[in-house]
Write a protein that holds these residues in place. Structure first.
Motif, PDB file in Angstrom:
ATOM      1  N   VAL A  71       0.613  -1.626  -0.527  1.00  8.54           N
ATOM      2  CA  VAL A  71       0.014   0.407   0.227  1.00  8.54           C
ATOM      3  C   VAL A  71       0.741   1.283   0.191  1.00  8.54           C
ATOM      4  CG1 VAL A  71      -2.025   1.361   1.133  1.00  8.54           C
ATOM      5  CG2 VAL A  71      -1.755  -1.382   1.553  1.00  8.54           C
ATOM      6  N   ALA A  72       0.316   2.385  -0.580  1.00  8.89           N
ATOM      7  CA  ALA A  72       0.530   3.259  -0.869  1.00  8.89           C
ATOM      8  C   ALA A  72       0.044   5.098  -0.370  1.00  8.89           C
ATOM      9  CB  ALA A  72       1.801   4.510  -2.071  1.00  8.89           C
ATOM     10  N   VAL A  73       0.531   5.193   0.744  1.00 11.54           N
ATOM     11  CA  VAL A  73      -0.358   6.457   1.527  1.00 11.54           C
ATOM     12  C   VAL A  73      -0.456   7.733   0.905  1.00 11.54           C
ATOM     13  CG1 VAL A  73      -1.418   6.802   3.461  1.00 11.54           C
ATOM     14  CG2 VAL A  73      -0.950   4.639   3.164  1.00 11.54           C
ATOM     15  N   THR A  74      -0.774   8.274   0.505  1.00 11.64           N
ATOM     16  CA  THR A  74      -1.025  10.135   0.487  1.00 11.64           C
ATOM     17  C   THR A  74      -1.702  10.808   0.732  1.00 11.64           C
ATOM     18  OG1 THR A  74      -1.303   9.619  -1.596  1.00 11.64           O
ATOM     19  CG2 THR A  74       1.177   9.819  -1.673  1.00 11.64           C
ATOM     20  N   THR A  95      -5.620   8.691   0.608  1.00  6.34           N
ATOM     21  CA  THR A  95      -6.006   7.827  -0.222  1.00  6.34           C
ATOM     22  C   THR A  95      -4.443   6.516   0.063  1.00  6.34           C
ATOM     23  OG1 THR A  95      -6.516   8.982  -2.140  1.00  6.34           O
ATOM     24  CG2 THR A  95      -5.560   7.335  -2.754  1.00  6.34           C
ATOM     25  N   PHE A  96      -5.124   5.197   0.093  1.00  4.80           N
ATOM     26  CA  PHE A  96      -4.561   4.359   0.316  1.00  4.80           C
ATOM     27  C   PHE A  96      -4.638   3.297  -1.425  1.00  4.80           C
ATOM     28  CE2 PHE A  96      -6.811   5.415   4.309  1.00  4.80           C
ATOM     29  CZ  PHE A  96      -5.115   5.148   5.475  1.00  4.80           C
ATOM     30  N   ALA A  97      -3.334   3.368  -1.789  1.00  4.83           N
ATOM     31  CA  ALA A  97      -3.412   2.905  -3.255  1.00  4.83           C
ATOM     32  C   ALA A  97      -2.646   1.572  -3.197  1.00  4.83           C
ATOM     33  CB  ALA A  97      -2.492   3.874  -3.966  1.00  4.83           C
ATOM     34  N   GLY A  98      -3.483   0.263  -3.440  1.00  4.40           N
ATOM     35  CA  GLY A  98      -2.902  -1.166  -3.630  1.00  4.40           C
ATOM     36  C   GLY A  98      -2.075  -1.393  -4.227  1.00  4.40           C
ATOM     37  N   SER A  99      -1.333  -2.228  -4.252  1.00  8.45           N
ATOM     38  CA  SER A  99      -0.357  -2.682  -5.182  1.00  8.45           C
ATOM     39  C   SER A  99      -1.353  -4.106  -6.537  1.00  8.45           C
ATOM     40  CB  SER A  99       0.739  -3.623  -4.934  1.00  8.45           C
ATOM     41  OG  SER A  99       0.852  -4.441  -4.198  1.00  8.45           O
ATOM     42  N   SER A 136      -9.051   2.617  -1.698  1.00 11.80           N
ATOM     43  CA  SER A 136      -9.569   2.788  -0.433  1.00 11.80           C
ATOM     44  C   SER A 136      -9.261   4.183   0.317  1.00 11.80           C
ATOM     45  CB  SER A 136      -9.428   1.732   0.500  1.00 11.80           C
ATOM     46  OG  SER A 136      -9.722   2.018   1.906  1.00 11.80           O
ATOM     47  N   ASN A 137     -10.279   5.229   1.049  1.00  6.48           N
ATOM     48  CA  ASN A 137     -10.020   6.662   1.459  1.00  6.48           C
ATOM     49  C   ASN A 137     -10.435   6.146   2.895  1.00  6.48           C
ATOM     50  OD1 ASN A 137      -9.160   7.827  -0.327  1.00  6.48           O
ATOM     51  ND2 ASN A 137     -11.659   7.729  -1.010  1.00  6.48           N
ATOM     52  N   GLY A 138      -9.481   7.114   3.652  1.00  4.68           N
ATOM     53  CA  GLY A 138      -9.672   6.958   5.273  1.00  4.68           C
ATOM     54  C   GLY A 138      -9.157   8.345   5.555  1.00  4.68           C
ATOM     55  N   THR A 139      -9.471   7.963   7.269  1.00  9.55           N
ATOM     56  CA  THR A 139      -8.811   9.027   8.049  1.00  9.55           C
ATOM     57  C   THR A 139      -7.350   8.950   8.838  1.00  9.55           C
ATOM     58  OG1 THR A 139     -11.265   9.871   8.459  1.00  9.55           O
ATOM     59  CG2 THR A 139      -9.113  11.130   9.274  1.00  9.55           C
TER      60      THR A 139
END
Length: 180
Positions: free
Chosen positions: A110-113, A150-154, A163-166
């Motif tokens: 996962v990459a988080v930005t 933004t949680f961008a999966g591989s 998927s989005n979150g806080t």
């Protein structure tokens, strides 16, 4: 970081509940009681977890480093000869950079930005040690919540995509600074 912890906790109960950081500030005195401040802090939050991908359980590491830009000021409420007691407040801008979850087998899951804003309020004391040199200690509350991170999966974890979150960097912040 409830959303982050819920998303990454799939094999143990550890959670990200704190972190460390360092930074640099610049302060410009406008009057004997009022100063403006600007600074940048580098925040680090991480944890170890487990994650199952395609039936295989991996040991993972979650890293959520961020930069926090502070623009504000301080007001001296109690000026003494060798000590000033002050109130601090201002606007914060927080940006997650290189946030990720990786496995022990170098599988990037996962990459988080994202970027968010908030505020910081607190109190502090500045002890004057010599002419032009002081030691400052501040205790503040930092509200720095990033909504819609933004949680961008591989490709290895397609269920992680879109998927989005806080991500919440809020909490008590202690700072020690040497001024010259």
């Amino acid at each position: 970081m409830a959303d982050v912890n819920q998303r990454f906790n799939q094999g143990n109960d550890t959670a990200i509940s704190g972190g460390v950081g360092y930074g640099v500030d610049a302060k410009l005195g406008l009057t004997d009681h009022l100063a403006v401040k600007a600074g940048i802090d580098y925040l680090f939050a991480s944890k170890n977890a487990q994650r199952t991908v395609g039936g295989t359980t991996y040991n993972t590491t979650v890293n959520l480093p961020a930069t926090m830009l502070f623009l504000g000021g301080e007001y001296t409420i109690l000026p003494l000869h060798i000590l000033d007691v002050k109130l601090i407040g201002g606007y914060t801008l927080v940006n997650i950079y290189n946030g990720n979850q990786t496995t022990d087998s170098n599988l990037d899951l996962v990459a988080v930005t994202r970027t968010g804003s908030g505020f910081q309020v607190g109190a502090g004391a500045e002890v004057f040690l010599a002419r032009g040199f002081s030691l400052e200690a501040d205790l503040a509350y930092n509200y720095a919540k990033i909504d819609n991170a933004t949680f961008a999966g591989s490709t290895a974890a397609p269920g992680s995509t879109n998927s989005n979150g806080t991500v919440d960097y809020s909490g008590i912040v202690g700072k020690i600074a040497f001024n010259s």
